[in-house]
Design a protein around this motif. Structure first.
Motif, mmCIF file in Angstrom:
data_model
loop_
_atom_site.group_PDB
_atom_site.id
_atom_site.type_symbol
_atom_site.label_atom_id
_atom_site.label_comp_id
_atom_site.label_asym_id
_atom_site.label_seq_id
_atom_site.Cartn_x
_atom_site.Cartn_y
_atom_site.Cartn_z
ATOM 1 N N ALA A 76 0.833 -1.208 0.000
ATOM 2 C CA ALA A 76 0.000 0.000 0.000
ATOM 3 C C ALA A 76 0.862 1.249 0.000
ATOM 4 C CB ALA A 76 -0.928 -0.012 1.211
ATOM 5 N N LYS A 77 1.987 1.198 0.716
ATOM 6 C CA LYS A 77 2.917 2.334 0.719
ATOM 7 C C LYS A 77 3.508 2.546 -0.672
ATOM 8 C CE LYS A 77 5.731 5.415 2.672
ATOM 9 N NZ LYS A 77 6.735 5.665 1.623
ATOM 10 N N ARG A 78 3.861 1.449 -1.339
ATOM 11 C CA ARG A 78 4.397 1.556 -2.701
ATOM 12 C C ARG A 78 3.337 2.151 -3.637
ATOM 13 N NH1 ARG A 78 8.510 -1.192 -5.368
ATOM 14 N NH2 ARG A 78 9.486 -1.133 -3.301
ATOM 15 N N ALA A 79 2.088 1.710 -3.468
ATOM 16 C CA ALA A 79 0.998 2.244 -4.295
ATOM 17 C C ALA A 79 0.810 3.735 -4.055
ATOM 18 C CB ALA A 79 -0.297 1.491 -3.999
ATOM 19 N N ALA A 80 0.865 4.142 -2.786
ATOM 20 C CA ALA A 80 0.668 5.553 -2.448
ATOM 21 C C ALA A 80 1.786 6.419 -3.004
ATOM 22 C CB ALA A 80 0.579 5.718 -0.927
ATOM 23 N N ASP A 81 3.014 5.962 -2.850
ATOM 24 C CA ASP A 81 4.147 6.729 -3.373
ATOM 25 C C ASP A 81 4.036 6.898 -4.887
ATOM 26 O OD1 ASP A 81 5.163 6.885 -0.832
ATOM 27 O OD2 ASP A 81 6.652 5.297 -1.110
ATOM 28 N N SER A 82 3.653 5.834 -5.572
ATOM 29 C CA SER A 82 3.529 5.889 -7.030
ATOM 30 C C SER A 82 2.372 6.781 -7.448
ATOM 31 C CB SER A 82 3.330 4.475 -7.592
ATOM 32 O OG SER A 82 4.421 3.653 -7.249
ATOM 33 N N ALA A 83 1.276 6.737 -6.692
ATOM 34 C CA ALA A 83 0.125 7.586 -7.015
ATOM 35 C C ALA A 83 0.477 9.059 -6.864
ATOM 36 C CB ALA A 83 -1.060 7.229 -6.116
ATOM 37 N N ILE A 84 1.206 9.378 -5.795
ATOM 38 C CA ILE A 84 1.576 10.777 -5.561
ATOM 39 C C ILE A 84 2.509 11.272 -6.660
ATOM 40 C CG2 ILE A 84 2.893 12.285 -4.024
ATOM 41 C CD1 ILE A 84 1.742 10.605 -1.683
#
Length: 545
Positions: A76-84
């Motif tokens: 989820a952290k990887r997803a959030a970083d990529s989304a930002i």
């Protein structure tokens, strides 16, 4: 997904489940993004909501599909970083904040119960609200609030996560149906909010992915998604060209000591400390030296080295002379599309120009790459487009005091702000003067309606020329000359002296000169100046002083 039939609260959602949800959301958006685009109220050729949310999700899908991390919290952290980093347009930035909240709720978890994941999605809505300084009812945030309420009820009733998503979608749809009653412009156009519909599609895709019922995209992405081609920029010579990232596990080196050593090896150093863990990001000329030092601190993982000179060359345009410049205290980053407008921005003092604007909203990642590649210690960003402002603000959040934003919403405001910029002043004084200056600008734009639309109860047919002041259509017609003359008249006042016209790529020089002469004849007391802007989609940007 492990489900205990007796106690649904014991359902455990794994990283594999989360990955399927994100892939499902992306595939569903690929099918639906054009329908979301068609809900946009204004018929202008701008960065459409569905496209911006899809491109943001594309960054997420790529990251989670290739991620080697284990555990739902780390994924989820990887997803959030990529989304930002990949967020485009205001709708994409809001979606990225939802991912950020989800990651916040799943921090440190290997698996999550349906209740925990449901609460994490509620965190996402909270973060989305925080991203907008002045939330407006009837928009994506209204739908997000309804989704959060539906999820909260389902969590309390101890449902499985698939059911939690069902309830959240149902509650969101009710709020979506209310958006025309809350926002008169939606009611006039006979549509619901596009961003809100995007959230419903996102959750629907998550549910399909979780249950394994996603049929995949109905059309090939490259053919279905219309993204304008962007000309190549010049190669960039960077003094510290290698973006080096890695994690040190079982780290024995204190944070302060690591920072002191690494500061001598490069720039743009970012260190994040966990329990016996250190995440390192640095731009360096010698990544081998960095890794050789760090290997004595513990075990190295997730090593990633990118040559920034090869990255983003398709979008970021830097000044030809930038590589020869010494480092300066303060610079300006401006966003425009069109060679003529770019040249003018440079001549007025911009250090970096990012290619973007209507239908080409640059992601946060482009701003950060430009800052790292630049020669100034701090930057002021001029977004020059309302739909790019949140991406600029998100960049400021990520870069802290290295970045400030002057909220320019159009090209004439950007020119005016640049003319007020003085590199000898400190950043606070420049922000004040530039912000004051843009408040005096009278600006408009002229383009063609790309879809039928109702404005103030009146039909604006697709293909009509439309003149806009801000985001409002103030005049439309089948004749370019009459619309231009009418728009200029709306902007000009008794004290006005000068009309500046910036013509786009759809207008030839001869045609633009002829229209400028007609405009001069209609307003003989005003001086008319004509410039080749080269911007796509918009026939003219116009300012009156």
């Amino acid at each position: 997904m492990n489900l205990n039939a007796t106690h649904l609260s014991k359902e455990m959602i794994t990283d594999s489940d989360f990955r399927r949800m994100m892939v499902g959301a992306y595939h569903t958006f690929m099918r639906e993004h054009e329908k979301i685009n068609n809900l946009n109220v204004y018929p202008v050729p701008d960065g459409d909501t569905g496209t911006n949310m899809l491109l943001t999700l594309a960054a997420v899908e790529k990251a989670v599909s290739s991620a080697q991390v284990t555990g739902i919290g780390a994924l989820a952290k990887r997803a959030a970083d990529s989304a930002i980093m990949g967020a485009r347009g205001n709708s994409g930035v809001i979606l990225s904040q939802i991912f950020r909240g989800i990651a916040r709720g799943l921090t440190g978890k290997t698996e999550a119960t349906s209740s925990e994941l449901g609460k994490a999605f509620q965190y996402g809505v909270l973060y989305a609200y925080r991203a907008v300084s002045r939330p407006v009812e009837g928009t994506i945030l209204t739908v997000a609030k309804g989704i959060a309420k539906g999820a909260r009820r389902a969590v309390r009733e101890d449902h499985s996560f698939a059911v939690i998503l069902e309830e959240a979608i149902a509650a969101g749809k009710k709020e979506l149906a209310r958006t025309p009653e809350l926002l008169p412009v939606l009611k006039s156009a006979g549509v619901v909010d596009a961003g809100g519909q995007g959230l419903i599609v996102f959750l629907t895709g998550c549910r399909e992915g979780l249950l394994g019922i996603s049929s995949g995209p109905e059309a090939d992405f490259d053919r279905a998604l219309s993204v304008p081609a962007i000309g190549e920029a010049e190669e960039v010579d960077i003094s510290h060209p290698y973006c080096t990232e890695f994690i040190v596990k079982h780290c024995t080196q204190p944070l302060a000591a690591a920072k002191k050593l690494l500061q001598t090896m490069g720039e743009s150093l970012v260190l994040a400390e966990g329990e016996q863990l250190l995440k390192v990001h640095i731009h360096t000329a010698r990544p081998g030296n960095v890794l050789e030092s760090a290997i004595t601190w513990g075990t190295l993982h997730d090593i990633k080295i990118d040559n920034m000179a090869d990255q983003h060359h398709h979008r970021i345009i830097t000044s030809m002379a930038s590589t020869a410049k010494p480092r300066t205290p303060l610079g300006v980053i401006s966003v425009v599309s069109g060679d003529g407008l770019s040249d003018m921005m440079y001549k007025l003092g911009a250090d970096i120009v990012i290619n973007g604007g209507q239908s080409m909203n640059p992601p946060v990642e482009d701003f950060i790459a430009a800052i790292h590649a630049g020669t100034a210690e701090r930057y002021i960003i001029l977004p020059n487009n309302k739909n790019i402002q949140l991406a600029a603000v998100q960049t400021k959040k990520l870069m802290n005091d290295k970045v400030e934003v002057v909220a320019t919403t159009n090209i004439p405001q950007g020119f005016s702000a640049l003319m007020a910029f003085d590199p000898q002043r400190d950043i606070a004084a420049n922000i004040q003067v530039m912000t004051e200056r843009i408040g005096t600008v009278k600006a408009g734009s002229l383009t063609k309606a790309v879809r039928d639309s109702k404005m103030d109860g009146r039909l604006v047919p697709s293909g009509n020329f439309i003149g806009l002041v801000g985001s409002q259509i103030t005049v439309d017609g089948v004749d370019l000359e009459s619309v231009l003359i009418s728009l200029a008249g709306q902007l000009a006042g008794e004290e006005s002296e000068l009309i500046s016209l910036y013509y786009g790529s759809d207008i030839s020089q001869a045609e633009a000169e002829g229209l400028a002469e007609k405009l001069q004849g209609s307003y003989p007391r005003l001086e008319v100046e004509l410039y080749a802007g080269g911007q796509p989609y918009y026939h003219f940007f116009i300012s009156v002083e």
